[in-house]
Enzyme design. Sequence first.
Site, PDB file in Angstrom:
ATOM      1  N   CYS A 182       0.855  -1.182   0.000  1.00 35.79           N
ATOM      2  CA  CYS A 182       0.000   0.000   0.000  1.00 35.79           C
ATOM      3  C   CYS A 182       0.894   1.235   0.000  1.00 35.79           C
ATOM      4  O   CYS A 182       1.784   1.365   0.852  1.00 35.79           O
ATOM      5  CB  CYS A 182      -0.895  -0.016   1.233  1.00 35.79           C
ATOM      6  SG  CYS A 182      -1.840   1.513   1.457  1.00 35.79           S
ATOM      7  N   CYS A 224      -7.017  -0.948   1.832  1.00 28.78           N
ATOM      8  CA  CYS A 224      -6.002  -1.427   2.761  1.00 28.78           C
ATOM      9  C   CYS A 224      -6.642  -1.579   4.142  1.00 28.78           C
ATOM     10  O   CYS A 224      -7.273  -0.642   4.639  1.00 28.78           O
ATOM     11  CB  CYS A 224      -4.847  -0.426   2.801  1.00 28.78           C
ATOM     12  SG  CYS A 224      -3.582  -0.816   4.042  1.00 28.78           S
ATOM     13  N   CYS A 260      -4.674   1.127   6.722  1.00 32.73           N
ATOM     14  CA  CYS A 260      -4.900   2.584   6.693  1.00 32.73           C
ATOM     15  C   CYS A 260      -6.219   2.981   6.022  1.00 32.73           C
ATOM     16  O   CYS A 260      -6.526   4.161   5.939  1.00 32.73           O
ATOM     17  CB  CYS A 260      -3.737   3.291   6.009  1.00 32.73           C
ATOM     18  SG  CYS A 260      -3.669   3.118   4.209  1.00 32.73           S
ATOM     19  N   CYS A 278      -8.915  -5.367  -9.407  1.00 35.64           N
ATOM     20  CA  CYS A 278      -8.542  -4.323 -10.361  1.00 35.64           C
ATOM     21  C   CYS A 278      -8.050  -3.143  -9.533  1.00 35.64           C
ATOM     22  O   CYS A 278      -8.841  -2.453  -8.898  1.00 35.64           O
ATOM     23  CB  CYS A 278      -9.780  -3.982 -11.189  1.00 35.64           C
ATOM     24  SG  CYS A 278      -9.470  -2.927 -12.578  1.00 35.64           S
TER      25      CYS A 278
END
Length: 122
Positions: A39, A87, A90, A110
């Site tokens: 991320c 994520c 976060c 995607c």
Amino acid sequence: MTDTKSLSPEAERVLRDHGTERPGSSALNKEKRAGQYFCAGCGAEVFSSATKYDSGSGWPSFYAPVAENVAASVDTSHGMRRVEVHCAKCQGHLGHVFEDGPEPTGLRYCINGVALDFKPQG
């Protein structure tokens, strides 16, 4: 929200404001090396190159995430029903998951390339 990294304006728009990058704009579309995808907002590992494939969609695509680091929620924006992936650490918007991917999962994650940091193996 946990501590986050400094982001480019485009990464900020995608990760924090649930934006979408232009299809075909990410260099990660053509990335073929073995490695991990993290991320861009917090550094959590979210995908592995072992699950990456070319979906032809214009965005980096994977058939499975690093399960404990990716979460999903229903997205009803833009007059449609989709499953957003973000994520788990976060809450940064990564992209969407669709049920038209390859085996073994049948899923297509995607993902916006700007939401990812790629680290090659080795």
